[in-house]
Design an enzyme around this catalytic site. Sequence first.
Site, PDB file in Angstrom:
ATOM      1  N   HIS A 281       9.498 -15.080  -5.145  1.00  0.00           N
ATOM      2  CA  HIS A 281      10.943 -15.344  -5.157  1.00  0.00           C
ATOM      3  C   HIS A 281      11.396 -15.902  -3.814  1.00  0.00           C
ATOM      4  O   HIS A 281      12.213 -16.814  -3.741  1.00  0.00           O
ATOM      5  CB  HIS A 281      11.720 -14.069  -5.477  1.00  0.00           C
ATOM      6  CG  HIS A 281      11.512 -13.578  -6.881  1.00  0.00           C
ATOM      7  ND1 HIS A 281      11.713 -14.378  -7.974  1.00  0.00           N
ATOM      8  CD2 HIS A 281      11.094 -12.381  -7.373  1.00  0.00           C
ATOM      9  CE1 HIS A 281      11.443 -13.701  -9.079  1.00  0.00           C
ATOM     10  NE2 HIS A 281      11.062 -12.490  -8.731  1.00  0.00           N
TER      11      HIS A 281
ATOM     12  N   ASP B  25      11.974 -21.427 -12.968  1.00  0.00           N
ATOM     13  CA  ASP B  25      11.036 -20.404 -13.450  1.00  0.00           C
ATOM     14  C   ASP B  25       9.654 -20.564 -12.817  1.00  0.00           C
ATOM     15  O   ASP B  25       9.223 -21.665 -12.504  1.00  0.00           O
ATOM     16  CB  ASP B  25      10.925 -20.511 -14.976  1.00  0.00           C
ATOM     17  CG  ASP B  25      10.268 -19.283 -15.582  1.00  0.00           C
ATOM     18  OD1 ASP B  25      10.357 -18.188 -14.967  1.00  0.00           O
ATOM     19  OD2 ASP B  25       9.660 -19.404 -16.660  1.00  0.00           O
TER      20      ASP B  25
ATOM     21  N   LEU C 290      28.983 -32.225  -3.379  1.00  0.00           N
ATOM     22  CA  LEU C 290      28.159 -31.673  -4.465  1.00  0.00           C
ATOM     23  C   LEU C 290      28.710 -30.303  -4.813  1.00  0.00           C
ATOM     24  O   LEU C 290      29.099 -29.550  -3.926  1.00  0.00           O
ATOM     25  CB  LEU C 290      26.700 -31.536  -3.993  1.00  0.00           C
ATOM     26  CG  LEU C 290      25.754 -30.722  -4.885  1.00  0.00           C
ATOM     27  CD1 LEU C 290      25.435 -31.496  -6.166  1.00  0.00           C
ATOM     28  CD2 LEU C 290      24.450 -30.392  -4.151  1.00  0.00           C
TER      29      LEU C 290
HETATM   30  C1  IPE Z   1      14.873 -17.484 -17.081  1.00  0.00           C
HETATM   31  O1  IPE Z   1      13.600 -17.124 -16.705  1.00  0.00           O
HETATM   32  C2  IPE Z   1      15.866 -16.917 -16.109  1.00  0.00           C
HETATM   33  C3  IPE Z   1      15.886 -17.507 -14.766  1.00  0.00           C
HETATM   34  C4  IPE Z   1      15.135 -18.499 -14.348  1.00  0.00           C
HETATM   35  C5  IPE Z   1      16.838 -16.943 -13.888  1.00  0.00           C
HETATM   36  P1  IPE Z   1      12.869 -15.846 -17.305  1.00  0.00           P
HETATM   37  O2  IPE Z   1      11.539 -15.788 -16.667  1.00  0.00           O
HETATM   38  O3  IPE Z   1      13.740 -14.664 -17.159  1.00  0.00           O
HETATM   39  O4  IPE Z   1      12.757 -16.222 -18.834  1.00  0.00           O
HETATM   40  P2  IPE Z   1      11.838 -15.555 -19.967  1.00  0.00           P
HETATM   41  O5  IPE Z   1      12.113 -14.094 -19.965  1.00  0.00           O
HETATM   42  O6  IPE Z   1      10.416 -15.855 -19.610  1.00  0.00           O
HETATM   43  O7  IPE Z   1      12.232 -16.255 -21.223  1.00  0.00           O
HETATM   44  C1  IPE Z   2      12.263 -17.097 -12.233  1.00  0.00           C
HETATM   45  O1  IPE Z   2      10.964 -16.777 -11.911  1.00  0.00           O
HETATM   46  C2  IPE Z   2      13.222 -16.464 -11.300  1.00  0.00           C
HETATM   47  C3  IPE Z   2      14.001 -15.362 -11.872  1.00  0.00           C
HETATM   48  C4  IPE Z   2      14.017 -14.996 -13.107  1.00  0.00           C
HETATM   49  C5  IPE Z   2      14.830 -14.635 -10.945  1.00  0.00           C
HETATM   50  P1  IPE Z   2      10.218 -15.583 -12.636  1.00  0.00           P
HETATM   51  O2  IPE Z   2      10.406 -14.352 -11.821  1.00  0.00           O
HETATM   52  O3  IPE Z   2      10.631 -15.484 -14.042  1.00  0.00           O
HETATM   53  O4  IPE Z   2       8.706 -16.071 -12.531  1.00  0.00           O
HETATM   54  P2  IPE Z   2       7.597 -15.880 -13.628  1.00  0.00           P
HETATM   55  O5  IPE Z   2       8.064 -16.600 -14.851  1.00  0.00           O
HETATM   56  O6  IPE Z   2       7.434 -14.412 -13.848  1.00  0.00           O
HETATM   57  O7  IPE Z   2       6.401 -16.527 -13.016  1.00  0.00           O
HETATM   58 MG    MG Z   3       9.876 -16.317 -15.776  1.00  0.00          MG
END
Ligand code: IPE
Ligand code: IPE
Ligand code: MG
Length: 225
Positions: A29, A12, A123
Amino acid sequence: MNHLKHVAIIMDGNGRWGIKHKKSRNLGHKAGLNTVEKIIRSSVKNKVKYLTLYAFSTENWKRPTNEINFLFNLLNDFIDQKINDFIKNKIKLKIIGNINPFKNKLKKKLKKSEQLTKKNNKLQVNLALNYGSKFELINAFKKISKNKKNINVKNIEKNLYTSSIPDPDILIRTGNTNRLSNFLLWQIAYSEIFFEKKLWPDFNENDYNIILKKFRKTKRNYGNI
Ligand code: IPE
Ligand code: IPE
Ligand code: MG
Protein backbone atom coordinates in the site's frame (compact mmCIF):
# COMPACT_ATOMS: atom_id res chain seq x y z
CA MET A 1 -9.77 12.50 -31.73
CA ASN A 2 -11.64 12.07 -28.46
CA HIS A 3 -11.57 14.83 -25.94
CA LEU A 4 -10.47 13.58 -22.53
CA LYS A 5 -11.89 15.06 -19.36
CA HIS A 6 -12.26 12.40 -16.72
CA VAL A 7 -10.18 9.33 -15.84
CA ALA A 8 -11.32 6.94 -13.08
CA ILE A 9 -8.96 4.33 -11.65
CA ILE A 10 -9.42 1.20 -9.54
CA MET A 11 -5.96 1.09 -7.97
CA ASP A 12 -5.71 -2.65 -7.40
CA GLY A 13 -2.77 -4.95 -6.69
CA ASN A 14 -0.97 -3.27 -3.79
CA GLY A 15 -1.32 -6.26 -1.48
CA ARG A 16 0.06 -8.76 -3.99
CA TRP A 17 2.92 -6.42 -4.88
CA GLY A 18 3.75 -6.01 -1.20
CA ILE A 19 3.81 -9.75 -0.53
CA LYS A 20 5.96 -10.39 -3.59
CA HIS A 21 8.56 -7.68 -2.98
CA LYS A 22 8.47 -6.92 0.76
CA LYS A 23 6.63 -9.86 2.36
CA SER A 24 4.05 -7.36 3.62
CA ARG A 25 0.72 -6.26 2.15
CA ASN A 26 0.97 -2.97 4.02
CA LEU A 27 4.28 -2.08 2.39
CA GLY A 28 2.54 -2.67 -0.91
CA HIS A 29 0.00 0.00 0.00
CA LYS A 30 2.86 2.34 0.85
CA ALA A 31 4.51 1.68 -2.51
CA GLY A 32 1.19 2.33 -4.22
CA LEU A 33 1.28 5.93 -3.04
CA ASN A 34 4.26 6.64 -5.32
CA THR A 35 2.10 5.62 -8.27
CA VAL A 36 -0.67 7.93 -7.03
CA GLU A 37 1.77 10.86 -7.14
CA LYS A 38 3.04 9.91 -10.60
CA ILE A 39 -0.43 9.57 -12.06
CA ILE A 40 -1.61 12.87 -10.57
CA ARG A 41 1.41 14.61 -12.16
CA SER A 42 0.87 12.89 -15.46
CA SER A 43 -2.84 13.78 -15.42
CA VAL A 44 -1.94 17.45 -15.11
CA LYS A 45 0.51 17.11 -18.02
CA ASN A 46 -2.17 15.41 -20.11
CA LYS A 47 -4.70 18.13 -19.27
CA VAL A 48 -7.07 15.65 -17.62
CA LYS A 49 -9.64 17.69 -15.68
CA TYR A 50 -10.97 15.02 -13.27
CA LEU A 51 -9.10 12.05 -11.82
CA THR A 52 -11.14 9.71 -9.62
CA LEU A 53 -9.16 7.26 -7.50
CA TYR A 54 -10.75 4.30 -5.72
CA ALA A 55 -8.86 4.14 -2.44
CA PHE A 56 -11.25 2.33 -0.05
CA SER A 57 -14.51 0.55 -0.84
CA THR A 58 -17.54 -0.02 1.38
CA GLU A 59 -16.51 -3.70 1.28
CA ASN A 60 -12.89 -3.10 2.34
CA TRP A 61 -14.02 -3.00 6.02
CA LYS A 62 -13.93 -6.81 5.79
CA ARG A 63 -10.11 -6.67 5.82
CA PRO A 64 -8.01 -7.28 8.96
CA THR A 65 -7.96 -4.34 11.38
CA ASN A 66 -4.21 -3.98 11.07
CA GLU A 67 -4.48 -3.40 7.32
CA ILE A 68 -7.42 -1.01 7.68
CA ASN A 69 -5.55 1.03 10.30
CA PHE A 70 -2.45 1.11 8.14
CA LEU A 71 -4.47 2.38 5.18
CA PHE A 72 -6.05 5.16 7.20
CA ASN A 73 -2.69 6.21 8.63
CA LEU A 74 -1.31 6.34 5.10
CA LEU A 75 -4.23 8.49 4.03
CA ASN A 76 -3.68 10.82 6.96
CA ASP A 77 0.05 11.19 6.18
CA PHE A 78 -0.63 11.61 2.47
CA ILE A 79 -2.94 14.56 3.16
CA ASP A 80 -0.43 16.12 5.57
CA GLN A 81 2.42 15.78 3.10
CA LYS A 82 0.62 16.65 -0.11
CA ILE A 83 -1.90 19.34 0.70
CA ASN A 84 0.61 22.14 0.04
CA ASP A 85 1.52 20.64 -3.33
CA PHE A 86 -2.18 20.50 -4.18
CA ILE A 87 -2.54 24.17 -3.31
CA LYS A 88 0.64 25.14 -5.20
CA ASN A 89 -0.34 23.17 -8.30
CA LYS A 90 -3.97 24.34 -8.27
CA ILE A 91 -5.36 20.87 -7.69
CA LYS A 92 -8.79 20.55 -6.12
CA LEU A 93 -9.44 17.66 -3.74
CA LYS A 94 -12.91 16.20 -3.42
CA ILE A 95 -13.89 13.21 -1.34
CA ILE A 96 -16.56 10.90 -2.68
CA GLY A 97 -17.98 8.28 -0.34
CA ASN A 98 -19.36 8.13 3.17
CA ILE A 99 -16.81 9.58 5.58
CA ASN A 100 -19.25 9.67 8.52
CA PRO A 101 -17.77 6.58 10.21
CA PHE A 102 -14.23 8.02 10.09
CA LYS A 103 -12.49 9.36 13.20
CA ASN A 104 -13.29 13.02 13.86
CA LYS A 105 -9.73 14.18 13.39
CA LEU A 106 -9.48 12.61 9.93
CA LYS A 107 -12.93 13.82 8.94
CA LYS A 108 -11.96 17.38 9.85
CA LYS A 109 -8.69 17.08 7.96
CA LEU A 110 -10.44 15.87 4.82
CA LYS A 111 -13.08 18.62 5.01
CA LYS A 112 -10.41 21.26 5.57
CA SER A 113 -8.40 20.01 2.60
CA GLU A 114 -11.47 20.22 0.40
CA GLN A 115 -12.11 23.72 1.67
CA LEU A 116 -8.52 24.86 1.09
CA THR A 117 -8.50 23.62 -2.50
CA LYS A 118 -12.07 24.22 -3.58
CA LYS A 119 -11.29 27.13 -5.93
CA ASN A 120 -8.48 25.28 -7.74
CA ASN A 121 -9.17 24.46 -11.35
CA LYS A 122 -6.18 22.76 -12.93
CA LEU A 123 -7.16 19.21 -11.97
CA GLN A 124 -9.83 17.84 -9.64
CA VAL A 125 -8.81 14.72 -7.75
CA ASN A 126 -11.82 12.79 -6.48
CA LEU A 127 -10.70 10.42 -3.77
CA ALA A 128 -13.19 7.57 -3.31
CA LEU A 129 -13.16 6.71 0.39
CA ASN A 130 -15.63 4.28 1.90
CA TYR A 131 -17.20 4.50 -1.52
CA GLY A 132 -19.73 1.99 -2.83
CA SER A 133 -21.81 2.49 -5.91
CA LYS A 134 -24.83 0.61 -4.57
CA PHE A 135 -24.87 2.68 -1.37
CA GLU A 136 -24.56 5.85 -3.45
CA LEU A 137 -27.50 4.86 -5.67
CA ILE A 138 -29.72 3.77 -2.79
CA ASN A 139 -29.13 7.12 -1.12
CA ALA A 140 -29.94 8.95 -4.33
CA PHE A 141 -33.26 7.09 -4.63
CA LYS A 142 -34.04 7.76 -0.97
CA LYS A 143 -33.46 11.49 -1.38
CA ILE A 144 -35.59 11.63 -4.51
CA SER A 145 -38.45 9.83 -2.82
CA LYS A 146 -38.17 11.96 0.34
CA ASN A 147 -38.43 15.13 -1.77
CA LYS A 148 -41.32 13.60 -3.74
CA LYS A 149 -39.48 14.11 -7.04
CA ASN A 150 -39.64 11.97 -10.17
CA ILE A 151 -37.22 9.15 -10.65
CA ASN A 152 -35.43 10.15 -13.84
CA VAL A 153 -31.85 10.38 -15.08
CA LYS A 154 -31.46 14.03 -14.17
CA ASN A 155 -32.71 13.61 -10.61
CA ILE A 156 -30.67 10.49 -10.00
CA GLU A 157 -27.46 12.16 -11.23
CA LYS A 158 -28.18 15.24 -9.16
CA ASN A 159 -28.15 13.08 -6.03
CA LEU A 160 -24.92 11.15 -6.64
CA TYR A 161 -21.57 12.12 -5.07
CA THR A 162 -20.50 12.92 -8.62
CA SER A 163 -23.36 15.38 -9.29
CA SER A 164 -21.10 18.18 -10.54
CA ILE A 165 -18.65 15.89 -12.36
CA PRO A 166 -18.91 14.62 -15.94
CA ASP A 167 -18.98 10.83 -16.35
CA PRO A 168 -15.58 9.14 -16.69
CA ASP A 169 -14.28 8.88 -20.25
CA ILE A 170 -11.88 6.16 -19.16
CA LEU A 171 -11.97 3.56 -16.40
CA ILE A 172 -8.67 1.81 -15.65
CA ARG A 173 -8.30 -1.16 -13.32
CA THR A 174 -4.80 -2.35 -12.58
CA GLY A 175 -3.93 -5.66 -10.90
CA ASN A 176 -4.93 -8.17 -13.55
CA THR A 177 -8.51 -8.50 -12.28
CA ASN A 178 -11.45 -7.96 -14.61
CA ARG A 179 -14.27 -6.72 -12.40
CA LEU A 180 -15.75 -3.44 -11.22
CA SER A 181 -15.97 -4.09 -7.46
CA ASN A 182 -18.89 -1.71 -6.86
CA PHE A 183 -17.20 1.33 -8.42
CA LEU A 184 -19.18 4.05 -10.25
CA LEU A 185 -21.66 1.57 -11.73
CA TRP A 186 -24.02 4.28 -12.96
CA GLN A 187 -21.35 6.72 -14.12
CA ILE A 188 -19.38 4.30 -16.31
CA ALA A 189 -22.33 3.42 -18.58
CA TYR A 190 -20.34 4.68 -21.59
CA SER A 191 -16.76 4.77 -20.29
CA GLU A 192 -13.95 3.08 -22.19
CA ILE A 193 -12.65 0.34 -19.89
CA PHE A 194 -9.00 -0.72 -19.69
CA PHE A 195 -8.01 -3.72 -17.59
CA GLU A 196 -4.29 -3.54 -16.93
CA LYS A 197 -2.20 -6.57 -15.98
CA LYS A 198 0.36 -4.65 -13.94
CA LEU A 199 -0.11 -4.28 -10.18
CA TRP A 200 -0.74 -0.69 -9.08
CA PRO A 201 2.76 -0.04 -7.64
CA ASP A 202 4.28 -1.13 -10.98
CA PHE A 203 1.96 1.03 -13.10
CA ASN A 204 3.76 4.08 -14.49
CA GLU A 205 3.40 7.21 -16.63
CA ASN A 206 4.27 5.31 -19.76
CA ASP A 207 1.50 2.72 -19.17
CA TYR A 208 -0.88 5.60 -18.47
CA ASN A 209 0.10 7.46 -21.64
CA ILE A 210 -0.43 4.34 -23.74
CA ILE A 211 -4.00 4.05 -22.42
CA LEU A 212 -4.75 7.74 -22.99
CA LYS A 213 -3.41 7.48 -26.53
CA LYS A 214 -5.57 4.43 -27.25
CA PHE A 215 -8.61 6.22 -25.85
CA ARG A 216 -8.03 9.26 -28.05
CA LYS A 217 -8.24 7.02 -31.12
CA THR A 218 -11.31 5.03 -30.04
CA LYS A 219 -14.57 5.59 -31.86
CA ARG A 220 -17.33 6.22 -29.34
CA ASN A 221 -20.82 5.45 -30.59
CA TYR A 222 -23.21 5.97 -27.68
CA GLY A 223 -25.61 3.64 -29.43
CA ASN A 224 -25.30 5.40 -32.77
CA ILE A 225 -23.29 4.00 -35.69
C1 IPE B 1 -11.33 -2.56 -5.21
O1 IPE B 1 -10.33 -3.47 -4.98
C2 IPE B 1 -11.26 -1.46 -4.20
C3 IPE B 1 -10.13 -0.54 -4.30
C4 IPE B 1 -9.19 -0.57 -5.22
C5 IPE B 1 -10.11 0.49 -3.33
P1 IPE B 1 -10.57 -4.79 -4.11
O2 IPE B 1 -9.28 -5.50 -4.08
O3 IPE B 1 -11.17 -4.42 -2.81
O4 IPE B 1 -11.63 -5.56 -4.98
P2 IPE B 1 -12.08 -7.10 -4.89
O5 IPE B 1 -12.48 -7.37 -3.48
O6 IPE B 1 -10.89 -7.92 -5.30
O7 IPE B 1 -13.18 -7.23 -5.88
C1 IPE C 1 -6.04 -2.15 -3.72
O1 IPE C 1 -5.06 -3.10 -3.54
C2 IPE C 1 -5.99 -1.12 -2.66
C3 IPE C 1 -7.09 -1.18 -1.69
C4 IPE C 1 -8.12 -1.94 -1.75
C5 IPE C 1 -6.98 -0.28 -0.57
P1 IPE C 1 -5.37 -4.46 -2.80
O2 IPE C 1 -5.04 -4.29 -1.35
O3 IPE C 1 -6.73 -4.92 -3.09
O4 IPE C 1 -4.30 -5.42 -3.48
P2 IPE C 1 -4.52 -6.93 -3.85
O5 IPE C 1 -5.63 -6.98 -4.84
O6 IPE C 1 -4.83 -7.66 -2.59
O7 IPE C 1 -3.21 -7.32 -4.46
MG1 MG D 1 -7.49 -6.15 -4.56
